[in-house]
Motif scaffolding. Structure first.
Motif, PDB file in Angstrom:
ATOM      1  N   GLU A 106       1.282  -1.578   0.138  1.00 48.15           N
ATOM      2  CA  GLU A 106       0.209  -0.181   0.474  1.00 48.15           C
ATOM      3  C   GLU A 106       0.539   1.483  -0.471  1.00 48.15           C
ATOM      4  O   GLU A 106       0.343   2.173  -0.897  1.00 48.15           O
ATOM      5  CB  GLU A 106      -0.807  -0.475   1.273  1.00 48.15           C
ATOM      6  CG  GLU A 106      -1.907  -1.406   1.374  1.00 48.15           C
ATOM      7  CD  GLU A 106      -3.188  -1.073   2.391  1.00 48.15           C
ATOM      8  OE1 GLU A 106      -3.006  -0.093   2.511  1.00 48.15           O
ATOM      9  OE2 GLU A 106      -3.344  -1.733   2.479  1.00 48.15           O
ATOM     10  N   MET A 107       1.850   1.192   1.075  1.00 44.06           N
ATOM     11  CA  MET A 107       3.064   2.196   1.010  1.00 44.06           C
ATOM     12  C   MET A 107       3.529   2.819  -0.309  1.00 44.06           C
ATOM     13  O   MET A 107       3.883   3.606  -1.062  1.00 44.06           O
ATOM     14  CB  MET A 107       4.067   2.342   1.612  1.00 44.06           C
ATOM     15  CG  MET A 107       3.689   2.178   3.282  1.00 44.06           C
ATOM     16  SD  MET A 107       4.591   1.520   4.303  1.00 44.06           S
ATOM     17  CE  MET A 107       5.711   3.944   4.437  1.00 44.06           C
ATOM     18  N   LEU A 108       3.490   1.688  -1.222  1.00 47.17           N
ATOM     19  CA  LEU A 108       4.079   1.337  -2.810  1.00 47.17           C
ATOM     20  C   LEU A 108       2.898   2.086  -3.619  1.00 47.17           C
ATOM     21  O   LEU A 108       3.280   2.020  -4.897  1.00 47.17           O
ATOM     22  CB  LEU A 108       5.234   1.178  -3.096  1.00 47.17           C
ATOM     23  CG  LEU A 108       6.273   1.207  -1.698  1.00 47.17           C
ATOM     24  CD1 LEU A 108       6.943  -0.224  -2.339  1.00 47.17           C
ATOM     25  CD2 LEU A 108       7.192   1.933  -2.074  1.00 47.17           C
ATOM     26  N   GLY A 109       1.751   1.736  -3.417  1.00 46.17           N
ATOM     27  CA  GLY A 109       1.068   2.354  -4.394  1.00 46.17           C
ATOM     28  C   GLY A 109       0.511   0.780  -5.824  1.00 46.17           C
ATOM     29  O   GLY A 109      -0.226   0.935  -6.610  1.00 46.17           O
ATOM     30  N   PHE A 110       1.099  -0.219  -4.992  1.00 49.47           N
ATOM     31  CA  PHE A 110       0.721  -1.695  -5.354  1.00 49.47           C
ATOM     32  C   PHE A 110      -0.514  -2.076  -5.744  1.00 49.47           C
ATOM     33  O   PHE A 110      -1.426  -2.417  -4.024  1.00 49.47           O
ATOM     34  CB  PHE A 110       2.013  -2.228  -5.137  1.00 49.47           C
ATOM     35  CG  PHE A 110       3.524  -2.200  -5.416  1.00 49.47           C
ATOM     36  CD1 PHE A 110       3.238  -1.528  -6.767  1.00 49.47           C
ATOM     37  CD2 PHE A 110       4.382  -2.167  -4.989  1.00 49.47           C
ATOM     38  CE1 PHE A 110       4.965  -1.695  -6.660  1.00 49.47           C
ATOM     39  CE2 PHE A 110       5.553  -2.722  -4.667  1.00 49.47           C
ATOM     40  CZ  PHE A 110       5.803  -1.759  -6.059  1.00 49.47           C
ATOM     41  N   PRO A 111      -1.450  -2.676  -6.610  1.00 49.07           N
ATOM     42  CA  PRO A 111      -2.249  -2.831  -6.333  1.00 49.07           C
ATOM     43  C   PRO A 111      -2.221  -4.346  -5.512  1.00 49.07           C
ATOM     44  O   PRO A 111      -1.524  -5.375  -5.691  1.00 49.07           O
ATOM     45  CB  PRO A 111      -2.945  -3.739  -7.995  1.00 49.07           C
ATOM     46  CG  PRO A 111      -1.756  -3.052  -8.303  1.00 49.07           C
ATOM     47  CD  PRO A 111      -1.011  -2.961  -8.366  1.00 49.07           C
ATOM     48  N   GLU A 112      -3.385  -5.157  -3.901  1.00 46.66           N
ATOM     49  CA  GLU A 112      -3.733  -5.782  -3.791  1.00 46.66           C
ATOM     50  C   GLU A 112      -3.370  -7.099  -3.717  1.00 46.66           C
ATOM     51  O   GLU A 112      -2.668  -8.146  -3.902  1.00 46.66           O
ATOM     52  CB  GLU A 112      -4.517  -5.856  -2.674  1.00 46.66           C
ATOM     53  CG  GLU A 112      -4.763  -6.940  -1.931  1.00 46.66           C
ATOM     54  CD  GLU A 112      -5.969  -6.822  -0.955  1.00 46.66           C
ATOM     55  OE1 GLU A 112      -6.827  -7.275   0.046  1.00 46.66           O
ATOM     56  OE2 GLU A 112      -6.925  -5.739  -1.455  1.00 46.66           O
ATOM     57  N   LYS A 113      -3.859  -7.377  -5.370  1.00 49.55           N
ATOM     58  CA  LYS A 113      -3.665  -8.669  -6.122  1.00 49.55           C
ATOM     59  C   LYS A 113      -2.065  -8.940  -6.493  1.00 49.55           C
ATOM     60  O   LYS A 113      -2.557 -10.282  -7.153  1.00 49.55           O
ATOM     61  CB  LYS A 113      -4.545  -8.655  -7.922  1.00 49.55           C
ATOM     62  CG  LYS A 113      -3.851  -7.581  -8.562  1.00 49.55           C
ATOM     63  CD  LYS A 113      -4.921  -7.314  -9.568  1.00 49.55           C
ATOM     64  CE  LYS A 113      -4.005  -6.060 -11.063  1.00 49.55           C
ATOM     65  NZ  LYS A 113      -2.896  -6.593 -10.782  1.00 49.55           N
ATOM     66  N   ASP A 114      -1.162  -8.158  -6.204  1.00 52.80           N
ATOM     67  CA  ASP A 114      -0.388  -8.680  -7.154  1.00 52.80           C
ATOM     68  C   ASP A 114       0.407  -8.687  -5.626  1.00 52.80           C
ATOM     69  O   ASP A 114       2.050  -9.394  -6.125  1.00 52.80           O
ATOM     70  CB  ASP A 114       0.734  -7.763  -7.655  1.00 52.80           C
ATOM     71  CG  ASP A 114       0.400  -6.805  -8.854  1.00 52.80           C
ATOM     72  OD1 ASP A 114      -0.710  -7.986 -10.186  1.00 52.80           O
ATOM     73  OD2 ASP A 114       0.322  -5.491  -9.597  1.00 52.80           O
ATOM     74  N   LYS A 115       0.257  -8.924  -4.466  1.00 55.39           N
ATOM     75  CA  LYS A 115       0.979  -9.455  -3.047  1.00 55.39           C
ATOM     76  C   LYS A 115       1.911 -10.543  -3.476  1.00 55.39           C
ATOM     77  O   LYS A 115       2.976 -10.599  -3.038  1.00 55.39           O
ATOM     78  CB  LYS A 115       0.120  -9.488  -2.122  1.00 55.39           C
ATOM     79  CG  LYS A 115      -0.718  -7.789  -1.819  1.00 55.39           C
ATOM     80  CD  LYS A 115      -0.785  -7.845  -0.094  1.00 55.39           C
ATOM     81  CE  LYS A 115      -2.742  -9.001  -0.091  1.00 55.39           C
ATOM     82  NZ  LYS A 115      -2.856  -9.188   1.202  1.00 55.39           N
ATOM     83  N   ASP A 116       1.252 -11.551  -3.936  1.00 52.62           N
ATOM     84  CA  ASP A 116       1.803 -13.070  -4.064  1.00 52.62           C
ATOM     85  C   ASP A 116       3.126 -13.004  -5.028  1.00 52.62           C
ATOM     86  O   ASP A 116       3.914 -13.652  -4.799  1.00 52.62           O
ATOM     87  CB  ASP A 116       1.004 -14.181  -4.831  1.00 52.62           C
ATOM     88  CG  ASP A 116      -0.111 -14.163  -4.239  1.00 52.62           C
ATOM     89  OD1 ASP A 116       0.309 -14.097  -2.783  1.00 52.62           O
ATOM     90  OD2 ASP A 116      -1.010 -14.896  -4.362  1.00 52.62           O
ATOM     91  N   LEU A 117       3.440 -11.962  -6.039  1.00 52.51           N
ATOM     92  CA  LEU A 117       4.093 -11.489  -6.863  1.00 52.51           C
ATOM     93  C   LEU A 117       5.691 -10.813  -6.032  1.00 52.51           C
ATOM     94  O   LEU A 117       6.781 -11.542  -6.035  1.00 52.51           O
ATOM     95  CB  LEU A 117       4.150 -10.393  -8.230  1.00 52.51           C
ATOM     96  CG  LEU A 117       3.286 -10.856  -9.301  1.00 52.51           C
ATOM     97  CD1 LEU A 117       3.136  -9.717 -10.308  1.00 52.51           C
ATOM     98  CD2 LEU A 117       3.702 -11.876  -9.942  1.00 52.51           C
ATOM     99  N   PHE A 118       5.287 -10.369  -5.415  1.00 50.24           N
ATOM    100  CA  PHE A 118       5.987  -9.386  -4.140  1.00 50.24           C
ATOM    101  C   PHE A 118       6.578 -10.695  -3.099  1.00 50.24           C
ATOM    102  O   PHE A 118       7.763 -10.621  -2.972  1.00 50.24           O
ATOM    103  CB  PHE A 118       5.595  -8.760  -3.491  1.00 50.24           C
ATOM    104  CG  PHE A 118       5.097  -7.889  -4.630  1.00 50.24           C
ATOM    105  CD1 PHE A 118       5.570  -7.013  -5.786  1.00 50.24           C
ATOM    106  CD2 PHE A 118       3.522  -6.248  -3.878  1.00 50.24           C
ATOM    107  CE1 PHE A 118       5.089  -6.422  -6.649  1.00 50.24           C
ATOM    108  CE2 PHE A 118       2.885  -5.315  -4.490  1.00 50.24           C
ATOM    109  CZ  PHE A 118       4.053  -5.408  -6.156  1.00 50.24           C
ATOM    110  N   LEU A 119       5.938 -11.222  -2.747  1.00 50.82           N
ATOM    111  CA  LEU A 119       6.210 -12.319  -2.167  1.00 50.82           C
ATOM    112  C   LEU A 119       6.748 -13.685  -2.307  1.00 50.82           C
ATOM    113  O   LEU A 119       8.199 -13.691  -2.196  1.00 50.82           O
ATOM    114  CB  LEU A 119       5.238 -13.161  -1.336  1.00 50.82           C
ATOM    115  CG  LEU A 119       4.106 -12.954  -0.598  1.00 50.82           C
ATOM    116  CD1 LEU A 119       2.792 -13.341  -0.080  1.00 50.82           C
ATOM    117  CD2 LEU A 119       4.994 -12.177   1.255  1.00 50.82           C
ATOM    118  N   ALA A 120       6.825 -13.532  -3.914  1.00 49.70           N
ATOM    119  CA  ALA A 120       7.732 -14.536  -4.592  1.00 49.70           C
ATOM    120  C   ALA A 120       8.932 -13.816  -4.801  1.00 49.70           C
ATOM    121  O   ALA A 120      10.319 -14.874  -4.340  1.00 49.70           O
ATOM    122  CB  ALA A 120       7.804 -15.751  -5.768  1.00 49.70           C
TER     123      ALA A 120
END
Length: 435
Positions: A178-192
């Motif tokens: 949220e702090m970086l303005g990323f869509p919530e649906k992309d969270k799994d990408l960031f985890l990987a």
């Protein structure tokens, strides 16, 4: 895979990997600590054996210190700079090739503020710092509480789960996204991406691990190009939109900053929460004390940070000939600073191998570093850790490990990649307080 990546691995990772493994086989404790053998090893017995050799020791690999006072002094001393790939003795042709084919923006290469010194560091840090002021962190408190409660509500009451993937990783990734303005649906990408790129903070990783990290780096670079372009068209109220609109950083620097904030805002807190769960379950008397006196929770998080440091080490390079700790260092000498060792220094912490949630000086740890490179997100990590741990044990008072947690096989970042738990019954959520 691009040939320059192989050359980069050979110079920055491959050669040190060979040295570490060779020295470890010869009985070098420091090489063993830094990851000479394969698999996870408990660092603390090795740290204590190395501590006995002096405040500042010379190893076949580098200088090293496990002393709290000395580590803190070096972190705050302008005669020392951060360690970058250029600090290694890399052959000239390899250096030229690496500069001709730069890596995509990432947390461990310039212009990431993690690996640059003033004045460049000041220029990069200043526009980001406003997102981590006490007032800014206070504004995030309600969101941290909401995210945490939603995650706890989604956990299966009476069931089993992997607490790392289902909870401890989810809290910080939701907030930093949220702090970086990323869509919530992309969270799994960031985890990987985080899982695959964090080994780059270590020295001596394998070619396979390095290659996987760089592939993720390329994918993330393309993602950030699209995301930043979108923010230029329609900025939001997030920190990255603010940086884009300010125009102080070019796109390359923006991507380096975003990737650093993703890593620093995520990995440390994941390890903090996971380490805290294991320590509290391993010390039920301390957990009982927190249930009796919940005002101790902030201090308990400081003790987790001290006792089982999420970030175990950092390093500095002497920028000139310098005498410190009774030793003479030459310009270019590298010093590995054991934050974990400093945090268990018996000269600062009484009975340092004892986990004590009421320890009066627990906050004197160096887990967030010190000096100009002190962690920008320290206050956010503390706040997330306190609320996540307290809420978890309040909602699942019968929580127990369901098998042996598996540590990540990393030297720098110290945490768990898997933590099977049996949740037990779910207690009712606390009623909101009224003023």
């Amino acid at each position: 895979m691009k040939p320059q990546y192989w050359f980069r691995w050979l110079s920055v990772q491959g050669a040190p990997r060979l040295v570490l493994r060779t020295q470890a086989k010869r009985g070098d404790l420091f090489a063993e600590l830094m990851g000479g053998p394969t698999g996870y090893i408990d660092p603390y017995p090795l740290i204590e054996r190395l501590r006995g050799r002096g405040r500042l020791i010379r190893t076949p690999i580098s200088w090293a210190s496990f002393d709290h006072e000395l580590c803190r002094a070096i972190l705050r001393d302008t005669r020392f700079g951060v360690l970058t790939p250029e600090s290694f003795d890399v052959p000239g042709p390899v250096q030229k090739l690496a500069k001709y084919f730069p890596l995509p923006p990432n947390p461990v290469e310039p212009p990431s503020m993690l690996v640059i010194d003033p004045p460049e560091h000041t220029q990069m840090r200043k526009p980001v710092a406003s997102a981590f002021t006490p007032r800014a962190i206070a504004r995030l408190r309600d969101r941290v509480e909401t995210v945490t409660e939603e995650l706890l509500e989604a956990l299966p009451s009476g069931g089993a789960t992997d607490l790392v993937t289902a909870f401890s990783a989810q809290v910080p990734i939701a907030i930093i996204s949220e702090m970086l303005g990323f869509p919530e649906k992309d969270k799994d990408l960031f985890l990987a991406w985080g899982d695959q790129m964090t080994p780059l903070l270590d020295v001596g990783i394998s070619w396979r691990t390095h290659k996987r990290a760089l592939k993720s780096m390329e994918v993330m670079n393309s993602y950030l190009d699209d995301h930043i372009a979108r923010l230029r068209r329609t900025p939001g109220d997030d920190i990255l939109s603010t940086l884009v609109s300010a125009g102080e950083l070019d796109t390359y620097a923006l991507k380096a900053t975003a990737s650093l904030l993703m890593g620093a805002g995520f990995e440390t807190t994941v390890n903090l929460i996971g380490n805290g769960v294991v320590q509290l379950l391993s010390h039920p008397d301390q957990l009982d004390r927190l249930r009796t006196d919940p005002e101790l929770w902030p201090n308990a998080v400081e003790e987790v940070l001290r006792f089982d440091s999420p970030v175990q080490t950092t390093a500095r390079t002497a920028l000139c000939d310098v005498e410190i700790g009774g030793e003479k260092l030459r310009r270019g000498d590298t010093i590995v600073l054991s934050l974990a060792g400093a945090n268990r220094d018996p000269g600062v912490f009484a009975d340092p191998g004892r986990f004590d949630v009421a320890r009066s000086n627990a906050k004197d740890h160096l887990s967030f570093s010190s000096g100009i490179h002190v962690c920008l997100g320290a206050s956010l990590a503390r706040m997330e850790g306190v609320y996540a741990l307290q809420a978890l044990f309040d909602r699942f008072p019968d929580l127990q490990l369901d098998g042996t947690p598996r540590r990540r096989e990393l030297f720098t970042l110290h945490g768990y990649e898997r933590m099977p738990v049996r949740l037990g019954h779910r207690a009712a959520a606390p009623e909101p307080t009224t003023v």
